[in-house]
Design a protein around this motif. Structure first.
Motif, short mmCIF file in Angstrom:
data_model
loop_
_atom_site.label_atom_id
_atom_site.label_comp_id
_atom_site.label_asym_id
_atom_site.label_seq_id
_atom_site.Cartn_x
_atom_site.Cartn_y
_atom_site.Cartn_z
N ILE A 266 -13.59 -38.07 -21.08
CA ILE A 266 -12.33 -38.58 -20.65
C ILE A 266 -11.13 -37.52 -21.07
O ILE A 266 -10.53 -37.02 -20.02
CB ILE A 266 -11.86 -39.82 -21.27
N HIS A 270 -9.22 -35.50 -18.36
CA HIS A 270 -7.83 -35.63 -18.32
C HIS A 270 -7.07 -34.17 -18.49
O HIS A 270 -5.94 -33.92 -17.57
CB HIS A 270 -7.31 -36.51 -19.48
N ARG A 336 -16.36 -45.21 -11.55
CA ARG A 336 -15.63 -44.12 -12.10
C ARG A 336 -15.77 -42.63 -11.88
O ARG A 336 -14.90 -41.90 -11.78
CB ARG A 336 -15.29 -44.26 -13.47
N SER A 340 -13.57 -39.81 -9.77
CA SER A 340 -13.05 -38.91 -10.40
C SER A 340 -13.64 -37.45 -9.66
O SER A 340 -12.81 -36.61 -9.73
CB SER A 340 -13.76 -38.70 -11.81
N PHE A 382 -11.44 -41.37 -14.16
CA PHE A 382 -11.19 -41.24 -15.64
C PHE A 382 -10.14 -41.94 -16.21
O PHE A 382 -9.97 -42.27 -17.18
CB PHE A 382 -11.38 -39.70 -15.93
N ASN A 385 -10.57 -45.24 -17.44
CA ASN A 385 -11.94 -45.23 -18.27
C ASN A 385 -11.86 -45.80 -19.71
O ASN A 385 -12.87 -46.40 -20.00
CB ASN A 385 -12.79 -44.26 -18.13
N HIS A 386 -10.91 -45.42 -20.38
CA HIS A 386 -10.52 -46.15 -21.66
C HIS A 386 -10.73 -47.40 -21.76
O HIS A 386 -11.37 -48.07 -22.92
CB HIS A 386 -9.17 -45.75 -22.06
N THR A 401 -6.48 -38.87 -25.54
CA THR A 401 -6.78 -38.09 -24.32
C THR A 401 -5.36 -37.44 -23.88
O THR A 401 -5.45 -36.32 -23.30
CB THR A 401 -7.42 -38.84 -23.11
N PHE A 446 -17.10 -34.55 -16.79
CA PHE A 446 -16.93 -35.96 -16.83
C PHE A 446 -18.32 -36.84 -16.18
O PHE A 446 -18.68 -37.79 -16.63
CB PHE A 446 -15.69 -36.55 -16.07
N GLY A 450 -19.77 -38.85 -18.74
CA GLY A 450 -18.75 -40.25 -18.91
C GLY A 450 -19.61 -41.60 -18.93
O GLY A 450 -20.85 -41.72 -18.68
#
Length: 467
Positions: A266, A270, A336, A340, A382, A385-386, A401, A446, A450
């Motif tokens: 991420i 980011h 995700r 992305s 992304f 995605n946390h 991030t 990612f 990811g």
């Protein structure tokens, strides 16, 4: 069972936080437009080169504006520093913002952060008058206030957003940022034209103070402490989050967090996405004026177009992402990653193309707009995605991030201004190439590393009870 959407407290929070991010971004970007008007026009390099590149557009308005406000003689390096200085403050409060919001509740942190930025915005004309150094210092302070906003909001959503409504609620909330950009760029142009540039800061500062009052009156940190929430909705939210949230707030597994590869995926995405985003955000008005030859009124509207597309696609993407996950049962990680990839490689292609449009400004503006619009799709990639990999620590992860992702805001505009001394089309092509390459790298990284499920270290209760 799910609670109705209409008049619900969680969607109320989404709308009010959307207004909050609207304010946060309006306060952040209004300087980009005002800057075009704050400079005295004896910067010869700019004038000579702009007359060589693209002809000014017909129907340019007579220069009514800037009758009363002072103008300043800042060179292009100073401009780069003034535009980038915000991020020097912003980077410091990311991780503390996520940590403290989790510990003491996000409501006050978010509220006071944006209120502080609004108050500093009201003082901007005074600081500019005292000198570039004071203006830079003030923008750093604004950054410090605004740095807590995203991590605090992520921490708040970890208690408020049911897992299957995450993409919807978070995109409504965070697209306030694009909306703030869309509205404040043209309105700043109009205010500069009809009043003068100082009013840009007075008007948006006042809007920020109004938001703070509403936020304090209407919002609570958790569904349990909310006064007007229905019993059904409170039950629905708390039961849907039971399996995902860790009950203990004392222990934070810093070591596991920092060793987590999905988190670094991420971080890289980011950082890459923000390089393009911030370079365009701070320098698009300059490009529109110096290369494409638009005046300040046209400039604000045209600079806003890319973000209008970004806002629309982010909102539609959020609905689509949750539909794919809930109805078609497509794994979160696939959703995700696809979002992305589209949202990062698409912008790279159109950004490079924009550099080759020459003086065909219809094509140039179209390509820049498509580039930014496609970027909105990554809001369901992304960006959130946390909350998939560690909902309990989402605020802290976003702080981490976003700390890395702020570096492009500090470095991007300074690098771009350094590369575009003469404002030729070739120089801007280089700027666009650098952004595009960084974007593609982030998307690929990612996609490889990811993940889309809650990580083992993010559920502390598993270890303590020996399940």
């Amino acid at each position: 069972s799910s609670a109705p959407v209409c008049c619900s407290s969680r969607y109320g929070l989404a709308l009010l936080s959307c207004y909050g991010f609207f304010v946060a971004y309006a306060l952040r970007v209004n300087l980009s437009v005002a800057m075009v008007d704050m400079l005295s026009n004896n910067d010869n390099a700019t004038i000579n080169s702009s007359s060589q590149i693209c002809p000014a557009h017909g129907g340019s308005l007579p220069p009514l504006h800037n009758k009363t406000a002072k103008v300043y003689d800042w060179d292009s390096e100073t401009q780069g520093w003034i535009l980038g200085s915000f991020f020097y403050g912003y980077i410091f409060t990311q991780i503390p913002g996520g940590y403290l919001a989790r510990k003491y509740g996000a409501k006050w942190f978010l509220g006071i952060g944006i209120l502080g930025t609004a108050i500093f915005t009201l003082l901007t004309p005074l600081a500019a008058d005292m000198g570039a150094g004071y203006l830079i210092a003030l923008r750093v302070l604004e950054g410090i206030g605004e740095g807590v906003t995203f991590p605090a909001m992520h921490a708040m959503w970890s208690a408020w957003a049911p897992p299957l409504e995450r993409s919807k609620l978070l995109t409504i909330s965070y697209t306030g940022a694009q909306l703030g950009t869309v509205v404040s760029l043209p309105i700043s142009g109009l205010i500069c034209y009809h009043l003068d540039w100082t009013y840009v800061f007075y008007i948006f500062g006042a809007v920020g103070v109004c938001w703070f009052i509403l936020w304090m009156l209407l919002v609570s940190n958790t569904p349990e402490t909310h006064q007007r929430i229905s019993v059904k909705e409170k039950e629905y939210i708390t039961s849907s989050l039971k399996k995902e949230l860790s009950s203990s707030s004392k222990h934070i597994p810093w070591k596991a967090i920092l060793k987590s590869l999905p988190l670094w995926a991420i971080v890289v995405a980011h950082f890459s996405y923000n390089w393009t985003f911030y370079t365009l955000l701070t320098l698009l008005p300059t490009y529109m004026k110096n290369v494409l030859g638009f005046n300040i009124q046209q400039n604000g509207f045209l600079s806003a177009l890319p973000y209008l597309g970004c806002w629309l696609l982010a909102l539609m993407g959020g609905q689509l992402a949750d539909y794919l996950r809930e109805t078609l049962l497509i794994p979160t990680v696939k959703v995700r990653k696809c979002f992305s990839l589209i949202g990062m490689i698409g912008p790279a292609v159109f950004l490079v193309s924009a550099g080759y449009t020459g003086c065909n400004y219809v094509l140039a503006v179209s390509f820049l707009s498509i580039s930014s619009a496609l970027g909105g799709i990554s809001a369901s990639g992304f960006s959130i995605n946390h909350l998939d990999i560690a909902p309990s620590y989402a605020g802290i992860l976003l702080g981490i991030t976003n700390t890395f992702a702020t570096i492009p805001g500090m470095v991007g505009p300074v690098v771009a201004r350094a590369l575009t001394h003469s404002n030729t089309i070739e120089e801007w092509q280089t700027v666009f190439y650098i952004s595009a390459a960084i974007n593609v790298f982030g998307a690929v990284f990612f996609t490889i590393f990811g993940k889309g499920v809650v990580q083992d270290w993010a559920v502390p209760d598993l270890h303590s009870h020996g399940h």
